[in-house]
Motif scaffolding. Structure first.
Motif, short mmCIF file in Angstrom:
data_model
loop_
_atom_site.label_atom_id
_atom_site.label_comp_id
_atom_site.label_asym_id
_atom_site.label_seq_id
_atom_site.Cartn_x
_atom_site.Cartn_y
_atom_site.Cartn_z
N VAL A 1 -4.03 5.14 4.18
CA VAL A 1 -4.09 4.29 3.01
C VAL A 1 -4.32 3.34 2.01
O VAL A 1 -5.61 3.59 2.68
CB VAL A 1 -3.42 3.05 3.75
CG1 VAL A 1 -1.73 2.90 5.09
CG2 VAL A 1 -3.94 1.68 4.20
N GLU A 2 -3.56 3.60 0.65
CA GLU A 2 -3.93 2.98 -0.38
C GLU A 2 -3.30 1.71 -0.45
O GLU A 2 -2.33 1.81 -1.05
CB GLU A 2 -3.89 4.27 -1.20
CG GLU A 2 -5.21 3.64 -2.86
CD GLU A 2 -6.51 3.66 -2.61
OE1 GLU A 2 -6.60 4.23 -1.33
OE2 GLU A 2 -7.38 2.98 -2.88
N PRO A 3 -3.96 0.90 -1.27
CA PRO A 3 -3.31 -0.42 -1.59
C PRO A 3 -2.96 0.12 -3.47
O PRO A 3 -3.42 0.59 -4.03
CB PRO A 3 -4.30 -1.63 -2.02
CG PRO A 3 -5.95 -0.98 -0.86
CD PRO A 3 -5.71 0.38 -1.20
N TYR B 1 0.81 -0.88 -0.16
CA TYR B 1 0.25 0.33 -0.14
C TYR B 1 1.25 1.33 -0.19
O TYR B 1 1.79 1.08 0.07
CB TYR B 1 -0.92 -0.33 1.30
CG TYR B 1 0.09 -0.09 2.10
CD1 TYR B 1 0.08 1.46 3.14
CD2 TYR B 1 -0.05 -1.06 3.10
CE1 TYR B 1 0.78 0.99 4.06
CE2 TYR B 1 0.67 -1.63 4.06
CZ TYR B 1 1.83 -0.58 5.00
OH TYR B 1 1.92 -0.05 5.90
#
Lengths: 583, 583
Positions: free
Chosen positions: B113-115, B92
């Motif tokens: 968070v962002e994958p 992420y």
């Protein structure tokens, strides 16, 4: 318990018009925000430190645990004449029915927990919380021995010994492995919040491992084989959640490995959800088949190695092995070691579970109460007390019971032995006199009179109605509220006992015994479908009961904060899907 | 970078009317929900698997890392003629500027968070992600060696060797302990999401330990002594967050121990926030004093044991010790071991940080690029190339430079040596001719002509303008975008170079060199007060810049999901406060 009965009344309305429940969710939360905000801002941060002599006069109540039973007890305790100490290694209450949702990120872990200090600090009672784990109960000297769960850095201060006047044991249970080899080491459980978080990380981990370039197809298949052991509500709900997570979110991000995913549910019995109505079981099994969840009933786990799980077919004894990526073990509950130790101490070594009487008092320990998953109520049998019942009811000492005598004794008997009431209900009789009439044949009501042997015969079937209560949040919460209510009225009731007649002794019991009222149960099956079994054997399956589920769970959450958080989590999932970051 | 300049333009308006920014936040998010929902539903889950020969013709780009630089590179890469493989142990991207907020639960970890798969999977480019950590770069054979971070269960499949045509190193840095004994073992850091979560748990842990009944006052004081080492923006923001967490939320729940809490900030320099304008430093120091945060400047940490932190006064060398409950170490960044190994391999062993040229290429490795915190740009000095510059500018080979010749060469020189432009700006000169005039005295413009020695003298001060770029998210993101832009136009620019003149060689450079554009910096100081230093030395401190901070951070977040999540986290905190459950 007010909300439950309200829900019960409204449930019929909701069934006819599901959008009503949607509105309820919205109002519950948007209104809640305002209330909570004003509460938060008006909360008084001052603390009254009582003078020492006041403390010493107060009875010391020690509560072990911060789960459903303990929290319900603390929330309902209103009598300020106690000095309460709460001891638990978890400084929060967790709304465990939503744990399966946490495993896949439908709901965040933090949304279903509430610090226990937050729950108790606004009350007008001295409640202190210590973050420590009880490792020994000394019933003889009325002491509990606890250890602060933090290792090191405390210079011997990690052990606490606490005296009590009353002890409330509500420590819950641990996962039951049935001593199956390898389970403890290789399986994940679904009891605590940490377990759910670990499962979430492991699922993503399996997908990442399967995506690595050097993996063969066989290895991918193994890593993406998810096994759920146990076809109870938790195992079924987890399997359904996992299926939704994979099919709604992960297939988009891991397109190259999606065809290797397999979810297998193992159940030793013949059917899953066997505590539910048969219609629900059939629906669930058919839905799982449509979803491609591999359902293996009649299949018992005999061993779990670090790469394979071995099962035995109950029908033919055939052993087979499944290579797996993750196993989640959810087959019921077992007794914690500290409770087993305590049981030995008080002469219950031959029992599997700690036994209490109908007042939730641990047998042979008057000042210790046990509730929730760590204990069961050892219901008194009618047959054990049959002679005492007869002689107390036979007021004129004639050796026979007349209808009049029997009717006078009826309420007390039903209250003391709830199986009697159940027996009547199941036989569709209106009162105990019918029993007498049945056993004596069709004679005139006034002429009925039984001697002791006839009386025994008439009641011989009654005790078969006894059932242990299920290990659910609903039971624990009701027990906590019941016990708090007893503590609230302790002084009053000791002067004027309100319980049923004592049959092996004089006078009346101080309190009415605990009675469980079942408000129904849900089994979420994934894909916005939920099965609900409500009182009166009313069964509802599908989208409308999913919305009922949303409403009930939103309303049962412990605080406005968690309520708002869980509902916004549901909204997030609806809009953005579930997150797959490995944190 | 569009958002930044927009913000810049609007910032003045916002300063006059802070409620405008509040509206911006609301609209940003409520609109975003709809956009994201339609995006999520229209996203194409099909995947084009390219035929093998197409893949083999494509240039292989390997990207190490998923931080700011790598993610910005991936987001801006538009040319589909590359086969991109991203390798990082974190699947992420984390919005690191909000990490200090995560430490105290103002914002949840998952909200920032962002994958990485989510970021790349909608692009029309072959981008593959492997969850693994690079442990060796083999520049000679153009290979990277990686290890899947998951230990065991992979049967030797955990090592991956990947070939590349171009390597983009963006692995970030590690915390710099300056080899101070005991730091690694006893301190917490603030680099990764896990660090922030660990700090959060430790803070609650300290409060729970201090609340235990057997603790003495001295022990309580020790356990609740929080030490922050490093007075940079991260350390200061964390100290401020911690102070808010304690004073707004924890004092209510831990009333008995609140008076023992002490936050100490240690800084080796004379002032905190020394990269900021002096007004901000003064404001911050005064605010910390009002808040009761103990600020110790000029105090260097020499050792950390498991219970005490020892400092040395820089003024007088006096050593003193502070017993502590938690130490957070935030004193800048150091080089990762794998980068150090790589530096040895390519002859940079004597340097402290990996050096690249102005095109972000690692020196002496044409096909390796390094950006973000793991590298610095080793800017070329004018003095090193002075003879070449002179002779290229002296077109008539006369041995002297005339004004005409100089003016013709001017753009190329300024582009190749940015320090020249800075020098002119700081000296408030309009162009290079002024330099010549200055060095020759007040003669007529046309008569100016310099020989090589005079030219050297005129430019002798120029190189003092060179400065290393700060290790910030802003720099990394710009470098990533710059490099992606180069890769996008690689073929075109190799045919028609667009860069400045080569002084040590023939022709022109392929690309324009990287130029950093500073858009300002924030320093949140707690209590809804933020200091902002924007370009043009515009300084703003207080509530209005807090709202500017909210707006900018909300708009810079990587996806609509994280944007909605962070803003709703802010709302939650406002309504319900921060959660203190220990999970």
């Amino acid at each position: 318990m007010r909300n439950w009965s309200m829900i019960e009344r409204f449930s019929e309305t909701f069934r006819q018009n599901p959008s009503l429940s949607r509105l309820l969710v919205v109002f519950t939360v948007s209104g809640g925000g305002l209330v909570a905000y004003s509460e938060a801002n008006s909360s008084n941060s001052e603390v009254k430190i009582p003078s020492p002599e006041v403390v010493s006069r107060k009875k010391k109540v020690v509560v072990l645990g911060t789960g459903w039973a303990a929290t319900s007890f603390l929330k309902n305790l209103k009598n300020s004449s106690y000095d309460v100490q709460v001891i638990s290694p978890r400084n929060y209450f967790a709304f465990t029915p939503l744990l399966p949702s946490v495993t896949c990120g439908t709901v965040e872990a933090r949304s279903i927990v509430e610090p226990i200090r937050n729950i108790v600090h606004k009350k007008n009672i001295d409640i202190h919380y210590w973050e420590a784990e009880c490792f020994k109960i000394d019933a003889e000297n009325k002491k509990v021995f606890c250890r602060s769960s933090k290792d090191g850095k405390l210079n011997g201060n990690e052990e606490i010994v606490v005296d009590y006047d009353y002890l409330v044991v509500a420590m819950g249970a641990r996962a039951n492995t049935f001593n199956t080899p390898g389970v403890e080491e290789n399986c994940l459980f679904l009891k605590e919040v940490e377990d759910a978080q670990k499962i979430r990380r492991t699922v993503i981990d399996c997908f990442e491992r399967a995506s690595l370039p050097k993996m063969t197809d066989a290895e991918r298949q193994k890593v993406l084989q998810f096994v759920v052991v146990g076809g109870g509500p938790t195992g079924v709900e987890f399997a359904a959640e996992l299926h939704d997570f994979v099919s709604e979110d992960l297939v988009k991000l891991y397109p190259k490995v999606k065809d290797f995913v397999k979810i297998t549910l193992l159940e030793a019995g013949d059917h899953i959800l066997n505590m539910f109505d048969k219609r629900i079981t059939v629906f669930a099994e058919e839905k799982f088949q449509r979803d491609g969840i591999d359902l293996k009933t009649g299949s018992m786990v005999v061993k779990v190695s670090d790469s394979e799980i071995s099962t035995k077919e109950i029908k033919n004894g055939q052993i087979s092995s499944i290579p797996y990526g993750m196993v989640v073990w959810s087959t019921g509950i077992g007794t914690r070691p500290v409770i087993m130790e305590f049981m030995k101490q008080i002469g219950q070594a031959n029992r599997r579970v700690l036994a209490t009487d109908e007042w939730l008092r641990v047998e042979r320990c008057n000042s210790i109460y046990a509730l929730g998953d760590c204990a069961t109520i050892n219901q008194r049998k009618v047959m054990e007390d049959i002679s005492a019942i007869f002689s107390k009811a036979d007021k004129d000492r004639s050796g026979t019971l007349t209808v009049k005598e029997f009717q006078d004794a009826l309420d007390d008997i039903c209250e003391r032995y709830p199986q009697m009431q159940l027996y009547l209900k199941n036989k569709q009789m209106s009162n105990l006199v019918d029993i007498l009439k049945e056993s004596k044949g069709d004679v005139a009501k006034e002429a009925v009179a039984l001697n002791i042997e006839e009386f025994k015969l008439a009641l011989s079937q009654v005790d078969f109605q006894m059932k242990n209560l299920p290990a659910t949040a609903q039971v624990a919460a009701q027990q906590g509220a019941y016990l708090a209510n007893c503590f609230n009225r302790m002084e009053k009731c000791e002067k004027n006992p309100e319980g049923p007649l004592r049959y092996r002794g004089e006078g009346r019991h101080t309190f009415r015994p605990f009675r469980y009222k079942h408000f129904g149960q849900f089994a979420p099956l994934g894909g916005e479908q939920t099965a609900a079994q409500l009182p009166g054997d009313w069964v509802s399956i599908g989208h409308s009961s999913q919305w009922l589920w949303y409403s009930v769970y939103a309303s049962k959450l412990v605080s406005w904060r968690t309520r708002a958080l869980v509902v916004s989590d549901w909204g997030r999932r609806f809009i953005f899907g579930r997150d797959s970051s490995q944190i």
